[in-house]
Write a protein that holds these residues in place. Structure first.
Motif, PDB file in Angstrom:
ATOM      1  N   ALA A   1       2.882   2.759   7.018  1.00  0.00           N
ATOM      2  CA  ALA A   1       2.211   1.536   6.760  1.00  0.00           C
ATOM      3  C   ALA A   1       0.943   2.050   6.347  1.00  0.00           C
ATOM      4  O   ALA A   1       0.181   1.348   5.248  1.00  0.00           O
ATOM      5  N   SER A   2       0.451   3.182   6.580  1.00  0.00           N
ATOM      6  CA  SER A   2      -0.978   3.571   5.934  1.00  0.00           C
ATOM      7  C   SER A   2      -0.940   3.983   4.558  1.00  0.00           C
ATOM      8  O   SER A   2      -1.753   3.669   3.632  1.00  0.00           O
ATOM      9  N   ARG A   3       0.335   4.378   3.931  1.00  0.00           N
ATOM     10  CA  ARG A   3       0.545   4.785   2.793  1.00  0.00           C
ATOM     11  C   ARG A   3       0.416   3.289   1.652  1.00  0.00           C
ATOM     12  O   ARG A   3      -0.070   3.670   0.505  1.00  0.00           O
ATOM     13  N   ARG A   4       0.871   2.506   2.697  1.00  0.00           N
ATOM     14  CA  ARG A   4       0.968   1.323   1.537  1.00  0.00           C
ATOM     15  C   ARG A   4      -0.300   0.169   1.826  1.00  0.00           C
ATOM     16  O   ARG A   4      -0.912  -0.268   0.761  1.00  0.00           O
ATOM     17  N   LEU A   5      -0.959   0.390   3.043  1.00  0.00           N
ATOM     18  CA  LEU A   5      -2.256  -0.146   2.967  1.00  0.00           C
ATOM     19  C   LEU A   5      -3.470   0.471   2.414  1.00  0.00           C
ATOM     20  O   LEU A   5      -4.282  -0.370   1.909  1.00  0.00           O
ATOM     21  N   LYS A   6      -3.502   1.730   2.389  1.00  0.00           N
ATOM     22  CA  LYS A   6      -4.785   2.299   1.835  1.00  0.00           C
ATOM     23  C   LYS A   6      -4.852   2.015   0.222  1.00  0.00           C
ATOM     24  O   LYS A   6      -5.943   1.567   0.142  1.00  0.00           O
ATOM     25  N   PRO A   7      -3.950   1.907  -0.794  1.00  0.00           N
ATOM     26  CA  PRO A   7      -4.231   1.355  -2.122  1.00  0.00           C
ATOM     27  C   PRO A   7      -4.818   0.122  -2.040  1.00  0.00           C
ATOM     28  O   PRO A   7      -5.810  -0.465  -2.629  1.00  0.00           O
ATOM     29  N   LEU A   8      -4.209  -0.787  -1.065  1.00  0.00           N
ATOM     30  CA  LEU A   8      -4.946  -2.209  -1.106  1.00  0.00           C
ATOM     31  C   LEU A   8      -6.351  -2.408  -0.566  1.00  0.00           C
ATOM     32  O   LEU A   8      -7.087  -3.084  -1.205  1.00  0.00           O
ATOM     33  N   ILE A   9      -6.280  -1.585   0.581  1.00  0.00           N
ATOM     34  CA  ILE A   9      -7.757  -1.662   1.069  1.00  0.00           C
ATOM     35  C   ILE A   9      -8.839  -0.932  -0.103  1.00  0.00           C
ATOM     36  O   ILE A   9      -9.820  -1.463  -0.114  1.00  0.00           O
TER      37      ILE A   9
END
Length: 440
Positions: A48-56
Motif C-alpha cells: 500500500a505504501s508503494r502505491r500511495l507514495k507516488p500519488l501523495i
C-alpha cells in the motif's frame, strides 16, 4: 556462596519462564495464526505504501515558486511521508488483532507486533522527519526509549517506578515522572511557540504598508505575548499554582528597582525608539560619542551598528534617547556631499562650473532630484582658485571615499580634457637690495 546460588536460581527461573512462553507461542495454533497475520499486515503495508507514495508526492508537492500558506501546509504534510509504512502496518495489525481476539480470545503476539510498528514509527519520526535540533534531542533520548519500553510491554511498570522515585529539592519534592513530563510538555509547547513566533514575524514583515519601526515593534510584542502564553500553559498543565509566582514577581520588581535600572531603562528606550521610528534598521547614524554605522539590529536592550569595516558596535538604547543622534540616511532618503578642487589663476573661471557639473552628472549614482550637481566658487587660495561641487546621492558615502572618489576622478578628467590646469603650491621669494660678492 549462598547469594550466588540464589542468583543462579532466579536466573534459571526467568529462563524457564521465557522458555515456557516461547514454547507456548511456537506450539500454539493461535500464535502461528498471529504470526501469519503479522506478516500479512506488514507486506500489505509495504504494497500500500508503494502505491500511495507516488500519488501523495504528485498531488501534495507544490510548484517550487509557490510560497503561500497553502504551499507551506502541503510541504509540511509531505514531511511525514516516511511514516506511511509503519503507520499502515500498525493499522493493518490492529485489524488482525481484532480478528485473532474474536477467534482465539487472545492476541499477545500480534499486539507485540503492533507495538513494535509504533516503535519503528517513533524512530523514523526522530531520524527522518524532525529537523529542529531541540526536538531531535528530546525525541532521541525520550520518545524513542519510551516507544521501546512500550514495544516490549513494560512501559507501565517503568512509569510506576519513576512515579515512586521522589527527588527532594529543599522544601520541594517531585518525582522523576513529573520531571520527564515537564521536559516533554515544556519542550513541545515552547517549540510550538517558537514556530508560531517565526510565522507571525514573517507575516508582519510582509506588511509593507507599516513603517519598519512599527513592524519591528509589532513583531516584538507578538513574540512576548506568544512566549508568555506558552509559559502560562506549561505552568497550568504541570499543576503549578500561578499565585506562587507573585513572590517571584515581587523579587523581580525589587531587582529592577535596585540592580536592574539600566536594563529597564534600555528596554523602555527601545520601545520608544520603535514607536517613534526616528532611527530604525537600515539607517546610518552617528552618536555624540563618535560611534557611527548602519543599524543592523534593534533588540530589547541595545541597538547594533555595523561600521564600514564590518565591525559591530553594541549601543545601549538609552544613548539614543539621552544624547544627540545624527541620522544620515533616514531609511534611504537622499544625502548631499561635496567634492572640493582648485584651478590655476590663469583659468577662465567662468567656464569651470558648466564643465564640472556636466562631468559629475554623468555619474549614474548622482541624482538630479532634489537638486542636480552644483559647482560653486569658494574662494581664492594661495595657489589657485578654490571650487566645490555639491551633489546628491541615495546612500551613504563609504568612509567619505565611495561617491566622492568617483566624482573627483571625473572632475580631474574633465579639467584635463579642457586644458584647465590644477595648481600645486608655489612659493615666490623676493630679495631686497643688491647681491654683492665680498672680495679679498
Amino acid at each position: 556462596m549462598v547469594d550466588r546460588t540464589e542468583l543462579l536460581d532466579k536466573a534459571q527461573g526467568y529462563a524457564l519462564q521465557a522458555w515456557d512462553i516461547a514454547a507456548e507461542w511456537l506450539l500454539s495454533p493461535a500464535a502461528w495464526t498471529q504470526f501469519a497475520l503479522l506478516l500479512a499486515a506488514y507486506f500489505a503495508a509495504v504494497y500500500a505504501s508503494r502505491r500511495l507514495k507516488p500519488l501523495i508526492d504528485k498531488y501534495l508537492t507544490p510548484p517550487a515558486e509557490q510560497d503561500n500558506s497553502i504551499a507551506k501546509a502541503r510541504r509540511f504534510v509531505l514531511m511525514f511521508v516516511p511514516l506511511l509504512l509503519p503507520l499502515l502496518a500498525y493499522g493493518f495489525t490492529g485489524i488482525g488483532e481484532s480478528v485473532t481476539k474474536s477467534i482465539f480470545g487472545s492476541g499477545a503476539v500480534i499486539a507485540f507486533g503492533k507495538r513494535f510498528f509504533m516503535f519503528l514509527a517513533a524512530r523514523i519520526l526522530v531520524k527522518d522527519v524532525i529537523q529542529d535540533p531541540m526536538l531531535k534531542v528530546l525525541g532521541r533520548y525520550l520518545l524513542v526509549p519510551i516507544a521501546a519500553l512500550y514495544a516490549v510491554g513494560i512501559l507501565d511498570e517503568v512509569m510506576v517506578k519513576l512515579d515512586e522515585t521522589v527527588v527532594p529539592l529543599g522544601n520541594l519534592s517531585f518525582s522523576l515522572l513529573f520531571l520527564l513530563r515537564f521536559v516533554v510538555v515544556g519542550g513541545a509547547i515552547f517549540w510550538m511557540g517558537r514556530w508560531s513566533n517565526d510565522q507571525s514575524a514573517a507575516f508582519i514583515k510582509n506588511q509593507q504598508e507599516m513603517r519598519p519601526a512599527m513592524r519591528q515593534l509589532t513583531a516584538k510584542t507578538a513574540e512576548i505575548a506568544i512566549f508568555g502564553v506558552a509559559f502560562l500553559l506549561v505552568m497550568n498543565i504541570m499543576g503549578i499554582s500561578l499565585t506562587s509566582l507573585a513572590v517571584l514577581g515581587g523579587v523581580v520588581g525589587v531587582g529592577l528597582g535596585f540592580g536592574l535600572q539600566k536594563i529597564a531603562s534600555n528596554f523602555i528606550s527601545g520601545v520608544i525608539l520603535l514607536l517613534e521610528g526616528q532611527a530604525t534598521v537600515g539607517d546610518y547614524v552617528e552618536l555624540d560619542g563618535g560611534e557611527a554605522g548602519t543599524i543592523v539590529k534593534m533588540t530589547a536592550r541595545a541597538t547594533i551598528l555595523e561600521t564600514y569595516d564590518g565591525r559591530w558596535i553594541v549601543i545601549p538604547n538609552e544613548d539614543f534617547i539621552t544624547t544627540r543622534v545624527v541620522n544620515y540616511s533616514d531609511s534611504g532618503s537622499a544625502n548631499r556631499y561635496e567634492a572640493p578642487f582648485s584651478v590655476s589663476y590663469g583659468t577662465d573661471i567662468n567656464k569651470v562650473p558648466a564643465i564640472v557639473e556636466a562631468a559629475v552628472a554623468k555619474n549614474p549614482d548622482v541624482l538630479s532630484d532634489p537638486f542636480p550637481p552644483d559647482c560653486e566658487l569658494r574662494g581664492f587660495g594661495d595657489s589657485g582658485v578654490d571650487f566645490s561641487v555639491e551633489f546628491w546621492v541615495n546612500g551613504i558615502d563609504d568612509g567619505r571615499h565611495k561617491y566622492t572618489s568617483d566624482v573627483l576622478f571625473r572632475i580631474w578628467n574633465a579639467l584635463k580634457d579642457n586644458d584647465i590646469e590644477i595648481p600645486y603650491p608655489h612659493r615666490v621669494i623676493e630679495v631686497s637690495g643688491s647681491l654683492t660678492t665680498k672680495s679679498e
